[in-house]
Design a protein around this motif. Structure first.
Motif, mmCIF file in Angstrom:
data_model
loop_
_atom_site.group_PDB
_atom_site.id
_atom_site.type_symbol
_atom_site.label_atom_id
_atom_site.label_comp_id
_atom_site.label_asym_id
_atom_site.label_seq_id
_atom_site.Cartn_x
_atom_site.Cartn_y
_atom_site.Cartn_z
ATOM 1 N N GLU A 1 0.683 -1.253 0.017
ATOM 2 C CA GLU A 1 0.058 0.109 -0.149
ATOM 3 C C GLU A 1 0.829 1.307 0.124
ATOM 4 O O GLU A 1 0.444 2.224 -0.616
ATOM 5 N N GLY A 2 2.174 1.159 0.553
ATOM 6 C CA GLY A 2 2.868 2.102 0.738
ATOM 7 C C GLY A 2 2.834 3.272 1.874
ATOM 8 O O GLY A 2 3.904 3.896 1.788
ATOM 9 N N ASP A 3 1.956 3.235 2.396
ATOM 10 C CA ASP A 3 1.516 4.087 3.598
ATOM 11 C C ASP A 3 1.344 3.267 4.795
ATOM 12 O O ASP A 3 1.003 3.988 5.892
ATOM 13 N N ARG A 4 1.784 1.883 4.848
ATOM 14 C CA ARG A 4 1.736 1.398 6.249
ATOM 15 C C ARG A 4 2.656 0.072 6.265
ATOM 16 O O ARG A 4 2.946 -0.341 5.291
ATOM 17 N N SER A 5 3.201 -0.300 7.479
ATOM 18 C CA SER A 5 4.432 -1.290 7.537
ATOM 19 C C SER A 5 3.900 -2.319 8.498
ATOM 20 O O SER A 5 3.404 -2.063 9.560
ATOM 21 N N ASN A 6 4.506 -3.368 8.288
ATOM 22 C CA ASN A 6 4.624 -4.432 9.412
ATOM 23 C C ASN A 6 6.069 -4.005 10.095
ATOM 24 O O ASN A 6 7.043 -3.322 9.622
ATOM 25 N N LEU A 7 6.167 -4.668 11.190
ATOM 26 C CA LEU A 7 7.558 -4.364 12.061
ATOM 27 C C LEU A 7 8.032 -5.782 12.691
ATOM 28 O O LEU A 7 7.271 -6.535 13.148
ATOM 29 N N PHE A 8 9.330 -6.053 12.448
ATOM 30 C CA PHE A 8 9.814 -7.275 12.963
ATOM 31 C C PHE A 8 11.029 -7.025 13.815
ATOM 32 O O PHE A 8 11.909 -6.279 13.289
ATOM 33 N N ALA A 9 11.092 -7.471 15.030
ATOM 34 C CA ALA A 9 12.167 -7.303 15.809
ATOM 35 C C ALA A 9 12.847 -8.376 16.463
ATOM 36 O O ALA A 9 12.154 -9.314 16.540
ATOM 37 N N THR A 10 14.047 -8.656 16.652
ATOM 38 C CA THR A 10 14.720 -9.713 17.170
ATOM 39 C C THR A 10 15.416 -9.295 18.346
ATOM 40 O O THR A 10 16.359 -8.401 18.422
ATOM 41 N N ILE A 11 15.436 -10.161 19.568
ATOM 42 C CA ILE A 11 16.214 -10.045 20.913
ATOM 43 C C ILE A 11 16.763 -11.484 20.927
ATOM 44 O O ILE A 11 16.390 -12.411 20.877
ATOM 45 N N GLY A 12 18.143 -11.623 20.769
ATOM 46 C CA GLY A 12 19.127 -12.655 20.922
ATOM 47 C C GLY A 12 19.476 -12.997 19.328
ATOM 48 O O GLY A 12 19.280 -12.177 18.533
ATOM 49 N N PRO A 13 19.936 -14.190 19.299
ATOM 50 C CA PRO A 13 20.680 -14.714 17.865
ATOM 51 C C PRO A 13 19.610 -14.828 16.856
ATOM 52 O O PRO A 13 18.828 -15.866 17.043
ATOM 53 N N ALA A 14 19.528 -14.133 15.623
ATOM 54 C CA ALA A 14 18.560 -14.404 14.694
ATOM 55 C C ALA A 14 18.740 -15.734 14.150
ATOM 56 O O ALA A 14 17.829 -16.154 13.377
ATOM 57 N N ASP A 15 19.949 -16.178 14.000
ATOM 58 C CA ASP A 15 20.255 -17.258 13.034
ATOM 59 C C ASP A 15 20.116 -18.828 13.774
ATOM 60 O O ASP A 15 20.387 -19.855 13.478
ATOM 61 N N VAL A 16 19.273 -18.717 15.045
ATOM 62 C CA VAL A 16 18.961 -19.883 15.886
ATOM 63 C C VAL A 16 17.356 -19.853 16.072
ATOM 64 O O VAL A 16 16.659 -18.929 16.040
ATOM 65 N N ALA A 17 16.865 -21.063 16.100
ATOM 66 C CA ALA A 17 15.289 -21.095 16.089
ATOM 67 C C ALA A 17 14.670 -20.535 17.299
ATOM 68 O O ALA A 17 15.405 -21.010 18.477
ATOM 69 N N GLY A 18 13.916 -19.795 17.338
ATOM 70 C CA GLY A 18 13.092 -19.113 18.568
ATOM 71 C C GLY A 18 11.706 -18.983 18.632
ATOM 72 O O GLY A 18 11.232 -19.900 17.897
ATOM 73 N N TYR A 19 11.058 -18.032 19.180
ATOM 74 C CA TYR A 19 9.770 -17.906 19.264
ATOM 75 C C TYR A 19 9.432 -16.408 19.018
ATOM 76 O O TYR A 19 10.097 -15.558 19.143
ATOM 77 N N ILE A 20 8.213 -16.571 17.925
ATOM 78 C CA ILE A 20 7.799 -15.103 17.759
ATOM 79 C C ILE A 20 6.453 -14.590 18.461
ATOM 80 O O ILE A 20 5.765 -15.601 18.912
ATOM 81 N N LEU A 21 6.510 -13.361 19.077
ATOM 82 C CA LEU A 21 5.276 -12.813 19.760
ATOM 83 C C LEU A 21 4.528 -12.022 18.703
ATOM 84 O O LEU A 21 5.175 -11.067 18.227
ATOM 85 N N SER A 22 3.442 -12.336 18.460
ATOM 86 C CA SER A 22 2.665 -11.618 17.314
ATOM 87 C C SER A 22 1.446 -11.203 17.685
ATOM 88 O O SER A 22 0.639 -11.447 18.421
ATOM 89 N N GLY A 23 1.644 -9.698 17.057
ATOM 90 C CA GLY A 23 0.233 -8.997 17.608
ATOM 91 C C GLY A 23 -0.094 -7.916 16.380
ATOM 92 O O GLY A 23 0.915 -7.705 15.412
ATOM 93 N N HIS A 24 -1.061 -7.379 16.450
ATOM 94 C CA HIS A 24 -1.401 -6.250 15.209
ATOM 95 C C HIS A 24 -1.521 -4.956 15.715
ATOM 96 O O HIS A 24 -2.017 -4.558 16.899
ATOM 97 N N MET A 25 -0.883 -3.840 15.172
ATOM 98 C CA MET A 25 -0.903 -2.675 15.825
ATOM 99 C C MET A 25 -2.506 -1.774 15.332
ATOM 100 O O MET A 25 -2.475 -0.673 15.811
ATOM 101 N N ASP A 26 -3.026 -2.450 14.377
ATOM 102 C CA ASP A 26 -4.324 -1.658 13.864
ATOM 103 C C ASP A 26 -5.420 -2.152 14.983
ATOM 104 O O ASP A 26 -5.575 -2.987 15.658
#
Length: 374
Positions: free
Chosen positions: A46-71
């Motif tokens: 759409e060009g006027d809105r974005s998702n956001l992804f952030a990492t705490i810890g080593p990104a190259d190892v399997a971990g867990y995602i906390l997923s939510g929506h901003m809208d």
């Protein structure tokens, strides 16, 4: 900032679905950056809105995602007791649009970040915050498509939709579509010279009603209420005056499907009947509005067992509402629902979340961090 300060800031952003979200996404990006998280904004098409992804810890190892929506959904109801985009505290209740659905979860996750960054995480914890969930989970597919370049394949996703902090393993899938029929207007005294779009729509509507009735006979999944897939006509519009042949009519349909049933397939009978009207001179448009698959996580899945240990109670089988979790599962990543608040408070005036629910969610996320620590 504590969880209440963060929620206050998040609620103040009127991030209604379908609108630009640069303000809220930018604030979250800056907050996470201040705490050392690796943050990526992912603009949507759409060009006027974005998702956001952030990492705490080593990104190259399997971990867990906390997923939510901003809208959030709009807040135009006149029954609000206070401005909906200003957090108002009333005892243990924190009122404001999105407090339960689902900025409360976002606030708890963000409040846990300082504690998570102090841990030596052997497995990462990621934050995946999407846009336009409330209008059919439109943003998160673009985020999911980018995951392979952002992190190792996750062990699981916790979608923080309001569930009373009890994990949930399943929900129905959904598909919605709009059919528009264009006929030919004229004076109602000469129906032979026009093409009545409302009369034509009755054919498609009849097919939808028939399919809805058929679905009540199964197949069944007793984890859900009702225990079968469903179909309904939600909106019908058309016509100008009783003495004018209506030249346009629209019908909005929604299907909700138990696991194992493709929700878009439930719309097929109405679609076929509508498109067949072209042979009678009508112009027919079929416009998909939204679609996401059902969620069905096995009871013995590692993610279900983990959430059972973290919450202290076995995950429940299913909820009636839908989430982004089904899309993560369809992408090959285990997903489960667990978040603060009650869905019954969402999408209505004076929406609220309890202070204790926020605290419980933050404790769970910090406990997950302890599990991931070296």
């Amino acid at each position: 900032m504590d969880v209440f300060d963060i929620l206050d800031r998040l609620v103040a952003f009127p991030s209604v679905a379908g609108k630009p979200n640069g303000d809220i996404a930018g604030w979250i990006e800056a907050y996470l950056g201040e705490h050392g998280a690796k943050v990526t904004l992912l603009p949507g098409p759409e060009g006027d809105r974005s998702n956001l992804f952030a990492t705490i810890g080593p990104a190259d190892v399997a971990g867990y995602i906390l997923s939510g929506h901003m809208d959030v959904v709009p807040a135009g109801e006149p029954q609000w007791s206070s401005p909906p985009f200003t957090l108002r505290r009333e005892g243990e209740r924190l009122h404001g649009r999105g407090t339960t659905d689902m900025k409360g979860f976002l606030a708890a996750a963000l409040a846990a970040v300082p504690a998570l960054t102090k841990l030596r995480l052997a497995r990462p914890i990621h934050l995946a915050f999407s846009y336009d969930e409330e209008v059919g989970c439109r943003g998160v597919p673009h985020l999911i498509a980018r995951l392979p370049e952002l992190c190792a394949k996750p062990l699981g996703v916790i979608v923080g939709e309001p569930s009373g902090m009890r994990a949930v393993r399943g929900h129905k899938g959904k598909a919605a579509a709009r059919v528009t029929i264009h006929g030919r207007s004229g004076h109602s005294s000469r129906p032979d010279l026009g093409l009545n779009a409302i009369h034509a729509m009755a054919v498609a509507l009849s097919a939808a009603v028939g399919e809805a009735e058929r679905l009540t006979h199964g197949p069944f999944d007793l984890a859900f209420e009702p225990p079968y897939s469903s179909l309904q006509a939600g909106v019908v519009t058309g016509g100008q005056s009783v003495n004018i042949i209506p030249d346009t009519c629209t019908l909005d349909l929604e299907a909700r499907a138990i696991p194992g049933v493709d929700p878009t397939s439930l719309l097929a009978p109405a679609k076929a009947r509508a498109e067949a009207l072209a042979a009678n001179g009508f112009l027919v448009e079929w416009t998909p509005m939204s679609a996401y698959p059902a969620l069905s996580l096995p009871q013995d899945a590692p993610l279900a067992e983990l959430l059972g240990e973290l919450t202290g109670e076995a995950p429940s089988a299913a909820v009636s509402y839908g989430t982004e979790a089904g899309l993560y599962q369809a992408a090959g990543i285990e997903a489960i629902i667990c978040g603060p608040g009650d869905i019954g408070r969402a999408h209505k005036p004076d929406e609220y979340i309890l202070t204790g629910e926020l605290a419980a969610c933050q404790r769970l996320i910090e406990a997950l961090g302890a599990r991931c620590a070296a």
